[in-house]
Design a protein around this motif. Structure first.
Motif, mmCIF file in Angstrom:
data_model
loop_
_atom_site.group_PDB
_atom_site.id
_atom_site.type_symbol
_atom_site.label_atom_id
_atom_site.label_comp_id
_atom_site.label_asym_id
_atom_site.label_seq_id
_atom_site.Cartn_x
_atom_site.Cartn_y
_atom_site.Cartn_z
ATOM 1 N N ARG A 16 0.832 -1.196 0.000
ATOM 2 C CA ARG A 16 0.000 0.000 0.000
ATOM 3 C C ARG A 16 0.874 1.256 0.000
ATOM 4 N NH1 ARG A 16 -3.866 2.227 4.833
ATOM 5 N NH2 ARG A 16 -5.066 3.722 3.593
ATOM 6 N N MET A 17 1.958 1.228 0.774
ATOM 7 C CA MET A 17 2.882 2.362 0.809
ATOM 8 C C MET A 17 3.560 2.546 -0.555
ATOM 9 S SD MET A 17 2.466 3.400 3.870
ATOM 10 C CE MET A 17 0.797 2.781 3.595
ATOM 11 N N LEU A 18 3.908 1.436 -1.180
ATOM 12 C CA LEU A 18 4.563 1.487 -2.481
ATOM 13 C C LEU A 18 3.642 2.090 -3.533
ATOM 14 C CD1 LEU A 18 7.062 0.680 -4.176
ATOM 15 C CD2 LEU A 18 5.961 -1.537 -4.541
ATOM 16 N N ASP A 19 2.401 1.630 -3.578
ATOM 17 C CA ASP A 19 1.449 2.139 -4.567
ATOM 18 C C ASP A 19 1.162 3.624 -4.353
ATOM 19 O OD1 ASP A 19 1.296 -0.360 -5.705
ATOM 20 O OD2 ASP A 19 -0.571 -0.925 -4.695
ATOM 21 N N PHE A 20 1.020 4.029 -3.094
ATOM 22 C CA PHE A 20 0.775 5.433 -2.786
ATOM 23 C C PHE A 20 1.943 6.297 -3.245
ATOM 24 C CE2 PHE A 20 1.386 9.072 0.018
ATOM 25 C CZ PHE A 20 0.150 9.696 -0.034
ATOM 26 N N THR A 21 3.165 5.831 -2.978
ATOM 27 C CA THR A 21 4.365 6.581 -3.351
ATOM 28 C C THR A 21 4.482 6.719 -4.856
ATOM 29 O OG1 THR A 21 5.500 5.847 -1.351
ATOM 30 C CG2 THR A 21 6.886 6.654 -3.158
ATOM 31 N N LEU A 22 4.254 5.646 -5.581
ATOM 32 C CA LEU A 22 4.318 5.698 -7.038
ATOM 33 C C LEU A 22 3.339 6.729 -7.592
ATOM 34 C CD1 LEU A 22 4.598 1.908 -7.957
ATOM 35 C CD2 LEU A 22 6.304 3.677 -8.413
ATOM 36 N N ALA A 23 2.115 6.714 -7.098
ATOM 37 C CA ALA A 23 1.106 7.651 -7.590
ATOM 38 C C ALA A 23 1.496 9.093 -7.270
ATOM 39 C CB ALA A 23 -0.257 7.318 -6.977
ATOM 40 N N ALA A 24 1.989 9.328 -6.058
ATOM 41 C CA ALA A 24 2.345 10.683 -5.652
ATOM 42 C C ALA A 24 3.520 11.216 -6.457
ATOM 43 C CB ALA A 24 2.661 10.715 -4.158
ATOM 44 N N VAL A 25 4.560 10.411 -6.600
ATOM 45 C CA VAL A 25 5.750 10.864 -7.326
ATOM 46 C C VAL A 25 5.429 11.104 -8.796
ATOM 47 C CG1 VAL A 25 8.091 10.234 -8.040
ATOM 48 C CG2 VAL A 25 7.359 9.816 -5.696
ATOM 49 N N GLN A 26 4.613 10.255 -9.397
ATOM 50 C CA GLN A 26 4.238 10.464 -10.791
ATOM 51 C C GLN A 26 3.407 11.740 -10.965
ATOM 52 O OE1 GLN A 26 3.911 7.159 -13.670
ATOM 53 N NE2 GLN A 26 3.177 5.974 -11.923
ATOM 54 N N ASP A 27 2.756 12.178 -9.896
ATOM 55 C CA ASP A 27 2.016 13.446 -9.948
ATOM 56 C C ASP A 27 2.897 14.640 -9.597
ATOM 57 O OD1 ASP A 27 -0.375 12.434 -10.809
ATOM 58 O OD2 ASP A 27 -1.238 12.209 -8.808
ATOM 59 N N GLY A 28 4.176 14.388 -9.314
ATOM 60 C CA GLY A 28 5.107 15.475 -9.057
ATOM 61 C C GLY A 28 5.298 15.835 -7.602
ATOM 62 N N HIS A 29 4.901 14.955 -6.681
ATOM 63 C CA HIS A 29 4.980 15.259 -5.259
ATOM 64 C C HIS A 29 6.060 14.410 -4.582
ATOM 65 C CE1 HIS A 29 1.337 17.117 -6.420
ATOM 66 N NE2 HIS A 29 0.581 16.027 -6.336
ATOM 67 N N PRO A 30 7.042 15.027 -3.925
ATOM 68 C CA PRO A 30 8.042 14.241 -3.202
ATOM 69 C C PRO A 30 7.407 13.495 -2.035
ATOM 70 C CG PRO A 30 8.265 16.575 -2.685
ATOM 71 C CD PRO A 30 7.261 16.474 -3.794
ATOM 72 N N VAL A 31 7.971 12.328 -1.725
ATOM 73 C CA VAL A 31 7.434 11.485 -0.654
ATOM 74 C C VAL A 31 8.566 11.065 0.272
ATOM 75 C CG1 VAL A 31 6.199 9.359 -0.083
ATOM 76 C CG2 VAL A 31 5.616 10.605 -2.179
ATOM 77 N N ILE A 32 8.370 11.276 1.553
ATOM 78 C CA ILE A 32 9.307 10.807 2.563
ATOM 79 C C ILE A 32 8.848 9.419 2.998
ATOM 80 C CG2 ILE A 32 10.304 11.240 4.845
ATOM 81 C CD1 ILE A 32 9.548 14.244 4.313
ATOM 82 N N LEU A 33 9.744 8.460 2.899
ATOM 83 C CA LEU A 33 9.430 7.069 3.214
ATOM 84 C C LEU A 33 10.137 6.640 4.483
ATOM 85 C CD1 LEU A 33 9.954 5.464 -0.314
ATOM 86 C CD2 LEU A 33 7.761 5.907 0.800
ATOM 87 N N SER A 34 9.479 5.789 5.251
ATOM 88 C CA SER A 34 10.124 5.131 6.390
ATOM 89 C C SER A 34 10.064 3.633 6.152
ATOM 90 C CB SER A 34 9.399 5.497 7.691
ATOM 91 O OG SER A 34 9.998 4.837 8.795
ATOM 92 N N PHE A 35 11.204 2.978 6.338
ATOM 93 C CA PHE A 35 11.220 1.525 6.139
ATOM 94 C C PHE A 35 12.049 0.844 7.220
ATOM 95 C CE2 PHE A 35 14.759 2.908 3.286
ATOM 96 C CZ PHE A 35 15.802 2.202 3.856
ATOM 97 N N ALA A 36 11.811 -0.442 7.358
ATOM 98 C CA ALA A 36 12.578 -1.280 8.281
ATOM 99 C C ALA A 36 13.297 -2.342 7.469
ATOM 100 C CB ALA A 36 11.656 -1.934 9.310
ATOM 101 N N GLN A 37 14.548 -2.605 7.817
ATOM 102 C CA GLN A 37 15.293 -3.673 7.171
ATOM 103 C C GLN A 37 14.748 -5.016 7.651
ATOM 104 O OE1 GLN A 37 19.289 -2.902 8.372
ATOM 105 N NE2 GLN A 37 19.455 -1.017 7.206
ATOM 106 N N LEU A 38 14.802 -5.997 6.777
ATOM 107 C CA LEU A 38 14.223 -7.300 7.085
ATOM 108 C C LEU A 38 14.842 -7.913 8.345
ATOM 109 C CD1 LEU A 38 12.211 -9.422 6.121
ATOM 110 C CD2 LEU A 38 14.040 -10.447 4.761
ATOM 111 N N HIS A 39 16.153 -7.751 8.514
ATOM 112 C CA HIS A 39 16.824 -8.351 9.668
ATOM 113 C C HIS A 39 16.899 -7.402 10.867
ATOM 114 C CE1 HIS A 39 19.924 -6.111 7.512
ATOM 115 N NE2 HIS A 39 20.612 -6.061 8.636
ATOM 116 N N ARG A 40 16.347 -6.158 10.724
ATOM 117 C CA ARG A 40 16.310 -5.202 11.834
ATOM 118 C C ARG A 40 14.923 -4.561 11.866
ATOM 119 N NH1 ARG A 40 21.198 -1.131 11.446
ATOM 120 N NH2 ARG A 40 20.546 -0.709 13.612
#
Length: 209
Positions: free
Chosen positions: A96-120
């Protein structure tokens, strides 16, 4: 044909965390505000003679730069600055975060993402999504990676991007995707994101060719 759709081509978008001595969310937000034209140089926000908007941003953020902050708190602090932004925070499943980011960036809006590493899984890192890479087939653009400006990685050189989040458009059930930098490749899971849009503003330059 491989196509990159960029929000910015400015190499000074990248700011090493050591230049502000601070947390990743502060750096990602400063870069996003630079893309939107609100501040001019993200590396100068803590300078004594910085521009007024940069000074206001730094005054709002400096008490948390060393320890970092959640994207919810970041959204609240950006909103308090009254920069004329529509700030949208979203949390949830990775795809859901990925799809939202793709749509926003394609519309010209920067997106700040937060992620967790698989092992952390308890360690979260904030980066800026500032472009999309994909393949152009005829007149159809098929995205396959989000281009990232990551303040914890090495300087990108002549461009603003030094990492990418790769994905398969067909992998709808994936809970993680590869995060690729110059030195490493690991799987990460997106947890939440914040898109920034200038009120009443629309950038048409990222529309598919």
């Amino acid at each position: 044909m491989i196509v990159h759709k960029l929000l910015s081509t400015r190499s000074d978008l990248y700011v090493s965390q050591g230049q502000i001595s601070g947390g990743c969310a502060t750096h990602a937000a400063a870069a996003a505000l630079t893309i939107l034209g609100i501040i001019n140089n993200p590396s100068q926000i803590s300078a004594r003679r910085c521009e007024p908007n940069a000074r206001r941003f730094w005054q709002q953020m400096k008490d948390v730069y060393a320890d970092g902050l959640s994207l919810v708190e970041l959204s609240e602090r950006l909103d308090a600055l009254d920069f004329g932004l529509k700030i949208t925070h979203l949390a949830g499943a990775h795809r859901r975060m990925l799809d939202f980011t793709l749509a926003a960036v394609q519309d010209g809006h920067p997106v700040i993402l937060s992620f967790a590493q698989l092992h952390r899984p308890r360690h979260h890192h904030a980066v800026l999504a500032s472009g999309i890479s994909g393949r152009l087939t005829g007149r159809r653009f098929e995205p396959s990676a989000i281009l990232i400006t990551d303040s914890s990685e090495s300087h990108p050189g002549i461009g603003p991007h030094n990492a990418r989040l790769e994905f398969s458009p067909d992998a709808k059930r994936e809970r993680t995707d590869p995060y690729v930098t110059a030195q490493d490749k690991e799987r990460v899971s997106l947890t939440d994101c914040v898109s920034l849009r200038l009120t009443g503003s629309k950038r048409p330059d990222l529309k598919p060719p």
